[in-house]
Scaffold this active site. Structure first.
Site, PDB file in Angstrom:
ATOM      1  N   CYS A 112      35.664  34.454  38.683  1.00  0.00           N
ATOM      2  CA  CYS A 112      34.453  34.875  39.411  1.00  0.00           C
ATOM      3  C   CYS A 112      34.249  36.377  39.247  1.00  0.00           C
ATOM      4  O   CYS A 112      34.045  36.844  38.137  1.00  0.00           O
ATOM      5  CB  CYS A 112      34.523  34.441  40.870  1.00  0.00           C
ATOM      6  SG  CYS A 112      32.913  34.500  41.699  1.00  0.00           S
ATOM      7  N   GLU A 140      40.008  26.877  41.128  1.00  0.00           N
ATOM      8  CA  GLU A 140      40.859  26.516  42.271  1.00  0.00           C
ATOM      9  C   GLU A 140      40.098  25.714  43.322  1.00  0.00           C
ATOM     10  O   GLU A 140      40.682  25.176  44.246  1.00  0.00           O
ATOM     11  CB  GLU A 140      41.478  27.783  42.881  1.00  0.00           C
ATOM     12  CG  GLU A 140      40.565  28.653  43.741  1.00  0.00           C
ATOM     13  CD  GLU A 140      39.620  29.566  42.960  1.00  0.00           C
ATOM     14  OE1 GLU A 140      39.493  29.395  41.729  1.00  0.00           O
ATOM     15  OE2 GLU A 140      38.992  30.439  43.591  1.00  0.00           O
ATOM     16  N   HIS A 159      34.941  28.716  40.099  1.00  0.00           N
ATOM     17  CA  HIS A 159      36.241  28.756  40.786  1.00  0.00           C
ATOM     18  C   HIS A 159      37.055  27.511  40.421  1.00  0.00           C
ATOM     19  O   HIS A 159      36.887  26.477  41.049  1.00  0.00           O
ATOM     20  CB  HIS A 159      36.035  28.806  42.310  1.00  0.00           C
ATOM     21  CG  HIS A 159      35.511  30.116  42.781  1.00  0.00           C
ATOM     22  ND1 HIS A 159      36.335  31.160  43.118  1.00  0.00           N
ATOM     23  CD2 HIS A 159      34.254  30.570  42.942  1.00  0.00           C
ATOM     24  CE1 HIS A 159      35.610  32.198  43.467  1.00  0.00           C
ATOM     25  NE2 HIS A 159      34.339  31.875  43.373  1.00  0.00           N
TER      26      HIS A 159
END
Lengths: 251, 215
Positions: free
Chosen positions: B91, B195, B193
């Site tokens: 990001c 994650e 993202h």
């Protein structure tokens, strides 16, 4: 193309999910982490955990909850309810929440929106607006929908965008709990007024309500609680319906 | 490094750079899930000793760069890039790899990948928030076994415009097509993202960790 999001909302009291019924094959259907995992595996795009715990003491459990969800769930999740300081926000975001949502505190303390937004980015700040129809317009209510503010919803939506909100969670108090559809006019009006994403909330009775709020209400995401909790529809059923009607959803 | 003496050196340790910004814990949780050891650290020595480095980030570009400078970590990031060690910017961390950003005025970035960071065109909802498809036609080890046009989770208002088209390993449509994943040698950047992107995101992180292992 950016997909429209389907977001189950879990009410959490004293660290336990309330009003969940449809969680099957879970050792503990009251555990927010287990429920969150199940929704995530079922195709939810995001999760919202709304802490409705009344006592300050018990509120510490929400921090532990955020950390436990982050350990187990790998889709974005928002935590809301009772956040009134930047420290509250910092704690939850550091624990692993993707976003926090503020409602009453945003109205009572506008600089808080800007403060959190500047510290953690506007993508982390959801302002929840509870709207009640009054004639031709809508009024902002706070304190879990119990207290009128005389603030116009459209004006407030524009203001929170200016103050640094990255998203609006827009709940129609009139529609909430009736499963008779979102307030389409309200959603259309707010989406017309702002250029940040809006999550429609309150009134979902089925996939056709979501289709309407996406197409006619221009919402970016649709939040629902009871239809998922009670197993009326699965997330897959909702998404299949939307896809078949030309709405881009995540597969 | 106060804890160094009682820790066995790990075979594949990923350093998650802590410069006071970014959702570090969610990155670490995701790495733990795929069995990768990681440390959230602001220690240049520890970052330097790691097998791979992740530069996360949320918030404003200028503040992130300022924090990175104040933490005295710019040098170790540049060294990581230079020393052929895998580096992944996520990001804002991806945006920082570039020359400059025009978020809140013009601000200088790390200059590892040529190009600049710019705001989405007017008329679009900003932030670009939610799940969007990443096209990755060009083969990159980062997308190994990741389906083309898989959905990843995004939350950003600015995007990178690399000078060299060859740096783009993934692209996404939002109003126009933008670079959602980049690579220059051992340096990777993803605008989304991983994650927070469910199983595909974990797969991508696993691919990155795999590069750190073989390195």
């Amino acid at each position: 193309m950016l997909a429209k999001r389907i977001i189950p909302c879990l009410d959490v009291k004293d660290g336990r999910v309330v009003k969940g019924r449809s969680f099957v094959n879970l050792r503990d259907a009251g555990d927010p982490v287990e429920c969150g995992k199940q929704y995530s595996e079922a195709g939810a795009d995001e999760l919202v955990f709304l802490d409705i715990t009344a006592t300050l003491e018990a509120r510490k459990t929400i921090l532990e909850l955020a950390a436990r969800v982050a350990d187990e769930v790998f889709i974005p999740f928002t935590i809301g309810g009772g956040i009134s300081t930047i420290e509250d926000a910092r704690g939850l975001l550091s624990a692993g929440a993707e976003k926090i949502s503020i409602n009453t505190a945003a109205v009572k303390n506008k600089p808080l929106i800007t403060e959190i937004s500047e510290a953690f980015g506007n993508q982390a700040v959801v302002v929840a607006i509870d709207a009640k129809r009054t004639g031709e317009s809508w009024e902002v209510f706070i304190s879990a929908g119990t207290t009128p503010t005389e603030i116009d919803v459209i004006e407030w939506a524009k203001e929170v965008e200016q103050l640094g909100a990255g998203e609006i969670m827009l709940t129609s108090i009139d529609s909430d709990g009736h499963n008779a559809g979102y307030d389409i006019e309200l959603n259309a009006a707010v989406n017309e007024a702002v250029s940040i994403p809006v999550i429609a909330s309150g009134g979902a009775g089925g996939p056709e309500d979501m289709l309407r709020v996406f197409t006619e209400g221009s919402a970016d995401a649709a939040l629902a609680a009871s239809i998922f909790h009670y197993g009326t529809y699965t997330i897959a059923e909702v998404k299949n319906y939307l896809r078949n009607h030309g709405v881009q959803v995540r597969t | 490094m106060p804890n160094a003496q009682c820790r066995m050196p790990a075979s594949d340790m990923i350093a998650i750079i802590d410069y006071g910004l970014g959702n570090l814990r969610s990155v670490q949780c995701a790495l733990r899930r795929i069995g990768a050891e990681s440390a959230i650290t602001a220690d240049a020595g520890e970052i330097s000793a790691a097998d791979g480095v992740i530069l996360p980030g949320v918030g404003a570009f200028w503040r992130a760069m300022e924090n990175l400078r104040k933490s005295d970590l710019v040098k170790v990031v540049l060294e990581t890039a230079r020393n052929s060690k895998p580096l992944l910017g996520i990001c804002l961390g991806m945006q920082m790899l570039f020359d400059e950003s025009d978020e809140h005025g013009r601000h200088e970035g790390l200059g590892i990948i040529p190009g600049k960071v710019t705001l989405f065109a007017p008329g679009l909802k900003i932030p670009h928030m939610g799940w969007n498809e990443v096209k990755h036609g060009e083969p990159s080890p980062l997308f190994e076994s990741v389906e083309n046009e898989a959905f990843f989770y995004f939350a950003h208002s600015y995007y990178v415009a690399p000078d060299e088209p060859a740096a783009v390993i993934g692209s996404t449509d939002y109003g126009a097509t933008f670079a959602s994943a980049v690579q220059k040698d051992n340096v990777f950047g993803v605008q989304f993202h991983p994650e927070r992107s469910g199983p595909v995101g974990l797969k991508l992180l696993e691919n990155f960790c795999g590069l750190c292992k073989t390195n």
